[in-house]
Scaffold this motif. Structure first.
Motif, PDB file in Angstrom:
ATOM      1  N   VAL A  32     -49.466  14.170  59.354  1.00 10.88           N
ATOM      2  CA  VAL A  32     -48.952  14.236  60.874  1.00 10.88           C
ATOM      3  C   VAL A  32     -47.465  13.976  60.408  1.00 10.88           C
ATOM      4  N   TYR A  33     -47.045  13.444  59.527  1.00 12.41           N
ATOM      5  CA  TYR A  33     -45.639  12.998  59.679  1.00 12.41           C
ATOM      6  C   TYR A  33     -44.506  14.205  59.500  1.00 12.41           C
ATOM      7  N   PRO A  34     -44.835  15.317  58.685  1.00 17.43           N
ATOM      8  CA  PRO A  34     -44.110  16.699  58.477  1.00 17.43           C
ATOM      9  C   PRO A  34     -44.112  17.302  59.885  1.00 17.43           C
ATOM     10  N   GLN A  35     -45.261  17.245  60.485  1.00 14.49           N
ATOM     11  CA  GLN A  35     -45.396  17.688  61.797  1.00 14.49           C
ATOM     12  C   GLN A  35     -44.401  17.009  62.791  1.00 14.49           C
ATOM     13  N   GLU A  38     -41.071  18.308  62.307  1.00 14.01           N
ATOM     14  CA  GLU A  38     -40.707  19.689  62.660  1.00 14.01           C
ATOM     15  C   GLU A  38     -40.484  19.658  64.124  1.00 14.01           C
ATOM     16  N   THR A  39     -41.361  18.875  65.048  1.00 12.76           N
ATOM     17  CA  THR A  39     -41.024  18.758  66.440  1.00 12.76           C
ATOM     18  C   THR A  39     -39.798  18.171  66.490  1.00 12.76           C
ATOM     19  N   TRP A  44     -34.278  18.964  68.400  1.00 12.76           N
ATOM     20  CA  TRP A  44     -32.663  18.772  68.048  1.00 12.76           C
ATOM     21  C   TRP A  44     -32.076  20.279  68.288  1.00 12.76           C
ATOM     22  N   GLY A  45     -32.652  21.403  67.844  1.00  8.05           N
ATOM     23  CA  GLY A  45     -32.161  22.893  68.150  1.00  8.05           C
ATOM     24  C   GLY A  45     -32.024  23.005  69.567  1.00  8.05           C
ATOM     25  N   LEU A  46     -33.076  22.626  70.150  1.00 12.88           N
ATOM     26  CA  LEU A  46     -32.881  23.052  71.758  1.00 12.88           C
ATOM     27  C   LEU A  46     -31.980  22.477  72.503  1.00 12.88           C
ATOM     28  N   ALA A  47     -31.751  20.800  71.958  1.00 12.93           N
ATOM     29  CA  ALA A  47     -30.854  20.082  72.545  1.00 12.93           C
ATOM     30  C   ALA A  47     -29.448  20.525  72.526  1.00 12.93           C
ATOM     31  N   ARG A  83     -35.896  10.591  65.647  1.00 10.52           N
ATOM     32  CA  ARG A  83     -34.286  10.795  65.756  1.00 10.52           C
ATOM     33  C   ARG A  83     -33.943  11.744  64.706  1.00 10.52           C
ATOM     34  N   THR A  84     -33.084  12.806  65.230  1.00 13.72           N
ATOM     35  CA  THR A  84     -32.687  14.082  64.207  1.00 13.72           C
ATOM     36  C   THR A  84     -31.064  13.971  64.334  1.00 13.72           C
ATOM     37  N   SER A  85     -30.510  14.134  63.278  1.00 22.66           N
ATOM     38  CA  SER A  85     -29.115  14.019  63.267  1.00 22.66           C
ATOM     39  C   SER A  85     -28.686  14.991  61.740  1.00 22.66           C
TER      40      SER A  85
END
Length: 141
Positions: A32-35, A38-39, A44-47, A83-85
């Motif tokens: 589930v972690y890679p999913q 991906e979310t 991140w892209g949409l934001a 959190r994605t950066s």
């Protein structure tokens, strides 16, 4: 050459867990972690104004590094934060740093995902001009 990214490109989203995300031992299944990551990347892209559904370019995973830090116990209505950066960028790829945390802020996983861009129609590699994609000015730390 690779440069560090500006910290203002960070984005955090919450992801709802589903009952079937857990294994028989009562832990969040490792698949589930890679999913979750991906979310986080989609959000991140949409934001940052990038909607991959309407772009001629597709981001492809070149490398995924995932460290499992702590088990997440069964909670069929639980939520985790991702959190994605932007961690690094080069001419033809960029790397996103991603942290998965429980609601209290406890880190449960940490990932680095290197992505490249491919033209959806021609399948050819494309330069990763993030400044143009994200509307930034190339600020780096």
């Amino acid at each position: 050459m690779t440069t560090a990214a500006s910290p203002d490109l960070a984005h955090t989203c919450e992801v709802a867990l589903r009952p079937n995300d857990f294994d028989r031992a009562g832990h969040l299944n490792n698949s589930v972690y890679p999913q979750l990551l991906e979310t986080g990347r989609w959000e991140w892209g949409l934001a940052h104004g990038v909607d991959p559904r309407h772009s001629p370019l597709v981001a492809v995973v070149l490398r995924l590094q995932l460290d499992y830090l702590r088990a997440v116990d069964w909670d069929p209505v639980g939520r985790l934060a991702v959190r994605t950066s932007l961690a690094e960028r080069s001419a033809y790829s960029f790397t996103l740093a991603q942290d998965v945390t429980e609601p209290d802020g406890t880190a449960v996983a940490r990932g680095l995902v290197r992505l490249g861009l491919v033209d959806r129609r021609t399948k050819r590699v494309h330069r990763a001009d993030l400044d143009a994609m994200l509307g930034t000015t190339g600020r780096t730390t």
